[in-house]
Write an enzyme that holds these catalytic residues in place. Structure first.
Site, mmCIF file in Angstrom:
data_model
loop_
_atom_site.group_PDB
_atom_site.id
_atom_site.type_symbol
_atom_site.label_atom_id
_atom_site.label_comp_id
_atom_site.label_asym_id
_atom_site.label_seq_id
_atom_site.Cartn_x
_atom_site.Cartn_y
_atom_site.Cartn_z
ATOM 1 N N LYS A 275 27.351 -2.523 -21.080
ATOM 2 C CA LYS A 275 28.496 -1.621 -21.492
ATOM 3 C C LYS A 275 27.764 -0.166 -21.464
ATOM 4 O O LYS A 275 26.368 -0.097 -21.613
ATOM 5 C CB LYS A 275 29.009 -1.887 -23.016
ATOM 6 C CG LYS A 275 30.258 -3.062 -22.897
ATOM 7 C CD LYS A 275 30.559 -3.006 -24.249
ATOM 8 C CE LYS A 275 31.745 -4.176 -24.452
ATOM 9 N NZ LYS A 275 32.905 -3.991 -23.474
ATOM 10 N N ARG A 349 36.861 -14.444 -23.446
ATOM 11 C CA ARG A 349 37.689 -15.554 -22.817
ATOM 12 C C ARG A 349 36.925 -16.809 -22.738
ATOM 13 O O ARG A 349 37.598 -18.096 -22.623
ATOM 14 C CB ARG A 349 38.222 -14.970 -21.569
ATOM 15 C CG ARG A 349 37.435 -14.667 -20.433
ATOM 16 C CD ARG A 349 38.150 -13.721 -19.413
ATOM 17 N NE ARG A 349 38.269 -12.444 -19.959
ATOM 18 C CZ ARG A 349 38.767 -11.470 -19.291
ATOM 19 N NH1 ARG A 349 39.276 -11.565 -17.945
ATOM 20 N NH2 ARG A 349 38.954 -9.945 -19.624
HETATM 21 N N1 BES Z 1 35.257 -6.869 -26.599
HETATM 22 C C1 BES Z 1 35.446 -6.293 -25.337
HETATM 23 C C2 BES Z 1 37.039 -5.507 -25.476
HETATM 24 C C3 BES Z 1 37.154 -4.353 -26.143
HETATM 25 C C4 BES Z 1 37.068 -3.042 -25.698
HETATM 26 C C5 BES Z 1 37.364 -4.368 -27.531
HETATM 27 C C6 BES Z 1 37.211 -1.993 -26.601
HETATM 28 C C7 BES Z 1 37.502 -3.439 -28.334
HETATM 29 C C8 BES Z 1 37.477 -2.153 -28.102
HETATM 30 C C9 BES Z 1 35.635 -7.333 -23.983
HETATM 31 O O1 BES Z 1 34.737 -8.289 -24.134
HETATM 32 C C10 BES Z 1 35.411 -6.738 -22.902
HETATM 33 O O2 BES Z 1 34.170 -6.142 -22.726
HETATM 34 N N2 BES Z 1 36.360 -6.684 -22.095
HETATM 35 C C11 BES Z 1 36.268 -5.862 -20.601
HETATM 36 C C12 BES Z 1 36.819 -6.911 -19.672
HETATM 37 C C13 BES Z 1 36.292 -6.526 -18.192
HETATM 38 C C14 BES Z 1 34.994 -6.749 -18.038
HETATM 39 C C15 BES Z 1 37.165 -7.188 -17.443
HETATM 40 C C16 BES Z 1 36.911 -4.645 -20.797
HETATM 41 O O3 BES Z 1 38.008 -4.573 -21.448
HETATM 42 O O4 BES Z 1 36.451 -3.755 -20.227
HETATM 43 MN MN MN Z 2 32.917 -7.689 -23.327
#
Ligand code: BES
Ligand code: MN
Ligand code: ZN
Length: 499
Positions: A275, A349
């Site tokens: 991230k 997921r």
């Molecule tokens: N934990 C994150 C989602 C999230 C983002 C929760 C901001 C709370 C605040 C999740 O694991 C994630 O990283 N999702 C990705 C999915 C993508 C890679 C398809 C996302 O939302 O960018």
């Molecule tokens: Mn994630």
């Protein structure tokens, strides 16, 4: 957890000293008891001088008139009485607590300014709002530091209320709801260095003292079970994963349980698909789903709910490491489905896939709700005021939506369908873990659905926007909200408990 303020329901009588809280509305600056206290005229004059309009959830702080031993009189506004709803009582309690100080002797005169009766249930909701508002997470701050308004709340509050015995009995149960919500908030606020998978599992084990049956699976157990999708996420962390199974059998029979599944990523760095640095610290809260399930079981056991319920949470850390899972890796989930991991940041997921399969195989639940801080895309779609609700089941959707309206933990239903499902077909495996940029929350839900058996009643709640970084409300001034605990407790009480 911070100690909860103690709420005492007492019979209406004249408070001798301290602070008095009154409820007011335009044209009706206080009820019978207010008048008999001789405060009606005082409030009227002060409101006029201050141009105070009794707006909903607003307050007016009045120095007590000389000749009484009272210190101050606080008026909290109900707004237009025609617009005031049952759901406003909890917020009103929060608004009242918001203007109280540490060390004050407080008496709330709980009566409607128009003389209409207040139910004991509403009185208990008011008290719940007070206690939820008083919460602050200051575990890692110096004790004597000035932490602002919300760290300075009275330790005890008396609520003068006509049906005080009835309200006190209801409050005994509502206070446990507060415990559950605040347990969830505490877990979410805790930083990941202090709350890894092992520590989280220990916190869940501590629920045994309330009668919850807790089983913890370690890495070896998970390997034996074949939870390879979950283990793939955990393999980049030096801290081993845990899966906790919680059981509360309160129905008094062996009827099929209702099941609650939670994502418990104690920290989500994104893994190799790392991230960006900005706001990555928020990913300590990526276990909000698991925290809600934990808080819910505290409540179900604490109030001896007449239901058979099972909870399962997957607790892992998603890290960057020489042994971390790579994009392109293919893992075989416990169900036998193979998953191509396109993006290691779509890890929640993967964890949920194995939990969903396990809970169906082992528990044969009549209904499953999973909760997860699953996608950033749900925040783009709904912001922080509704969680995303995904289910093919109209009846469950209606029951969840109704529970959301009653508790103020609101849900908004999102679509599912075969055309979205196609987006996660993989070239190399049965399914891939991302479906592209578009409709990110929906393709995430479609992925989960691949692990839900035909005819299994199931709903998925994407709480990424509501569990943390949540808006500052009358009943919450903390970063974490505890979203889901009151919602699911209400869902259970209204739909699955024996009368
Ligand atoms: N934990 C994150 C989602 C999230 C983002 C929760 C901001 C709370 C605040 C999740 O694991 C994630 O990283 N999702 C990705 C999915 C993508 C890679 C398809 C996302 O939302 O960018
Ligand atoms: Mn994630
Ligand atoms: Zn995540």
């Amino acid at each position: 957890m911070s100690d909860l303020p103690k709420i005492n329901f007492v019979k209406p009588s004249t408070p001798a000293a301290g602070t008095v809280v009154l409820l007011g509305a335009e044209g009706a600056p206080g009820g019978e008891h207010t008048k008999s206290l001789g405060l009606g005229e005082v409030v009227k004059r002060a409101a006029g001088a201050a141009r105070y309009k009794y707006k909903s959830m607003s307050s007016l702080d009045i120095l007590a008139p000389s000749g009484t031993r009272l210190d101050r009189v606080l008026v909290v506004g109900l707004g237009k009485l025609a617009d005031f709803t049952e759901q406003d009582w909890i917020r009103l309690g929060g608004a009242a607590m918001g203007v109280l100080h540490k060390g004050e002797a407080v008496t709330v005169i709980l009566e409607r300014p128009d003389g209409e009766p207040i139910s004991a249930a509403s009185a208990a909701e008011f008290a719940l709002g007070m206690v939820l508002r008083a919460y602050a997470f200051h575990r890692y701050k110096k004790k004597d530091k000035d932490n602002g308004e919300d760290d300075k709340k009275p330790a005890t509050v008396s609520i003068a209320f006509a049906a005080h015995k009835e309200a006190a009995a209801l409050w005994d149960k509502q206070e446990i709801v507060a415990e559950g919500v605040l347990l969830a908030r505490d877990l979410i606020n805790e930083p990941a260095n202090m709350l890894g998978p092992v520590e989280f599992a220990e916190r869940i084990e501590a629920l045994a003292k309330f009668g919850v049956d807790v089983e913890i699976f370690g890495e070896k157990d998970l390997q034996k079970l074949g939870m390879r999708a979950l283990l793939g996420v955990a393999q980049g962390s030096i801290r081993p994963p845990r899966v906790a199974v919680l059981r509360w059998n309160g129905a008094g029979d062996d009827s099929a349980p209702v099941a609650f599944v939670g994502k418990g990523v104690v920290f989500d760095s994104g893994g190799i698909s790392i991230k960006p640095a900005a706001n990555m610290e928020d990913m300590k809260g990526d276990m909000g789903g698991a925290a809600a399930v934990t808080g819910l079981f505290r409540v179900l056991a604490g109030r001896a709910a007449k239901v058979n319920a099972v909870g399962i949470v997957g607790i892992v850390e998603n890290m960057v490491d020489g042994n971390a899972q790579r994009p392109g890796d293919i893992v075989k989930a416990m169900s036998g489905t193979t998953i191509e991991v396109i993006n290691t940041d779509a890890e929640g997921r993967l964890v949920l896939a194995d939990l969903l399969h396990y809970v169906q195989e082992e528990m044969k639940p009549k209904m499953i709700v999973d909760l997860a801080t699953l996608t950033g895309a749900i925040i783009v779609a709904l912001g922080h005021l509704h969680a995303g609700l995904f289910t093919p089941d109209d009846k469950l959707a209606a029951a969840l939506t109704a529970a959301g309206e009653k508790t103020g933990e609101k849900l908004w239903r999102m679509p599912l369908g075969p055309d979205y499902d196609k987006l996660i077909d993989s070239k190399f495996a049965d399914v891939k873990n991302v479906g592209g940029r578009d409709a990110g929350s929906i393709t995430a839900a479609q992925f989960l659905k691949r692990f839900v058996k035909k005819n299994q009643v199931w709903a998925h709640l994407d709480i990424a926007g509501t569990a943390m970084g949540s808006p500052q409300t009358e009943i919450n001034r903390s970063w974490s909200s505890g979203f889901g605990v009151r919602l699911l407790d209400r869902l259970v009480a209204d739909n699955y408990e024996k009368k």
